[in-house]
Write a protein that holds these residues in place. Structure first.
Motif, PDB file in Angstrom:
ATOM      1  N   ASP A  73      60.045  40.368  24.464  1.00 10.69           N
ATOM      2  CA  ASP A  73      60.989  39.141  23.941  1.00 10.69           C
ATOM      3  C   ASP A  73      62.589  40.032  23.755  1.00 10.69           C
ATOM      4  OD1 ASP A  73      60.049  37.106  24.019  1.00 10.69           O
ATOM      5  OD2 ASP A  73      58.899  36.971  21.700  1.00 10.69           O
ATOM      6  N   ASP A  88      63.751  30.579  36.004  1.00 12.40           N
ATOM      7  CA  ASP A  88      62.725  29.644  35.710  1.00 12.40           C
ATOM      8  C   ASP A  88      62.214  29.223  36.811  1.00 12.40           C
ATOM      9  OD1 ASP A  88      62.921  29.228  32.496  1.00 12.40           O
ATOM     10  OD2 ASP A  88      65.286  28.979  33.082  1.00 12.40           O
ATOM     11  N   GLU A  97      58.908  29.100  30.799  1.00 15.64           N
ATOM     12  CA  GLU A  97      59.816  28.707  29.369  1.00 15.64           C
ATOM     13  C   GLU A  97      60.507  29.806  28.771  1.00 15.64           C
ATOM     14  OE1 GLU A  97      57.799  26.491  25.877  1.00 15.64           O
ATOM     15  OE2 GLU A  97      56.376  25.558  28.102  1.00 15.64           O
ATOM     16  N   ASN A  98      62.034  29.192  28.910  1.00 21.61           N
ATOM     17  CA  ASN A  98      62.996  30.386  28.198  1.00 21.61           C
ATOM     18  C   ASN A  98      62.809  30.882  29.210  1.00 21.61           C
ATOM     19  OD1 ASN A  98      65.324  30.928  27.114  1.00 21.61           O
ATOM     20  ND2 ASN A  98      64.535  32.297  25.205  1.00 21.61           N
TER      21      ASN A  98
END
Length: 125
Positions: A73, A88, A97-98
């Protein structure tokens, strides 16, 4: 025998100057060596990335290069701040997802370099 030698990745670039600037500006990698039609980037390990000029750049449909991180992250946030756009995907066996796909063993995110090569950052779980 090969286990004792450093590894290097080779990536194609249709525009070497554009690719070199992208690796410098987006990934904060400086070329260690440049020559007629190529550039070599160092990393914080023995691994190197060589970019060479060719009209075949961006034609591979697979991940060409990947980095392991302890903080996916945080790594993605830093790269996004530098203008990197994560892909994506939604096909059998892989859905993001994201920008992140999660499997039992890791989390991974893919992005394209300036030449259309598919690059990846991942974190082992």
């Amino acid at each position: 025998m090969l286990e004792k030698f450093p590894i290097y990745a080779v990536l194609p670039a249709s525009d070497l100057q554009r690719a070199t600037e992208w690796f410098r500006d987006k990934l904060e990698l400086e070329p260690e060596e440049t020559g007629d039609g190529y550039a070599v980037f160092g990393t914080n390990s023995a691994a190197k990335i060589q970019i060479y000029e060719t009209p075949n750049a961006g034609t591979a449909q697979n991940t060409a290069l990947g980095w392991s991180t302890d903080d996916l992250d945080g790594t993605m946030a830093h790269l996004r701040e530098r203008g990197v756009v994560f892909e994506d995907y939604d096909f059998p066996g892989l859905k993001t997802e994201n920008g992140v796909a999660t499997s039992p063993r890791d989390r991974a995110a893919w992005f394209l370099d300036s030449e259309g090569n598919i690059l990846c950052v991942s974190q082992r779980l």
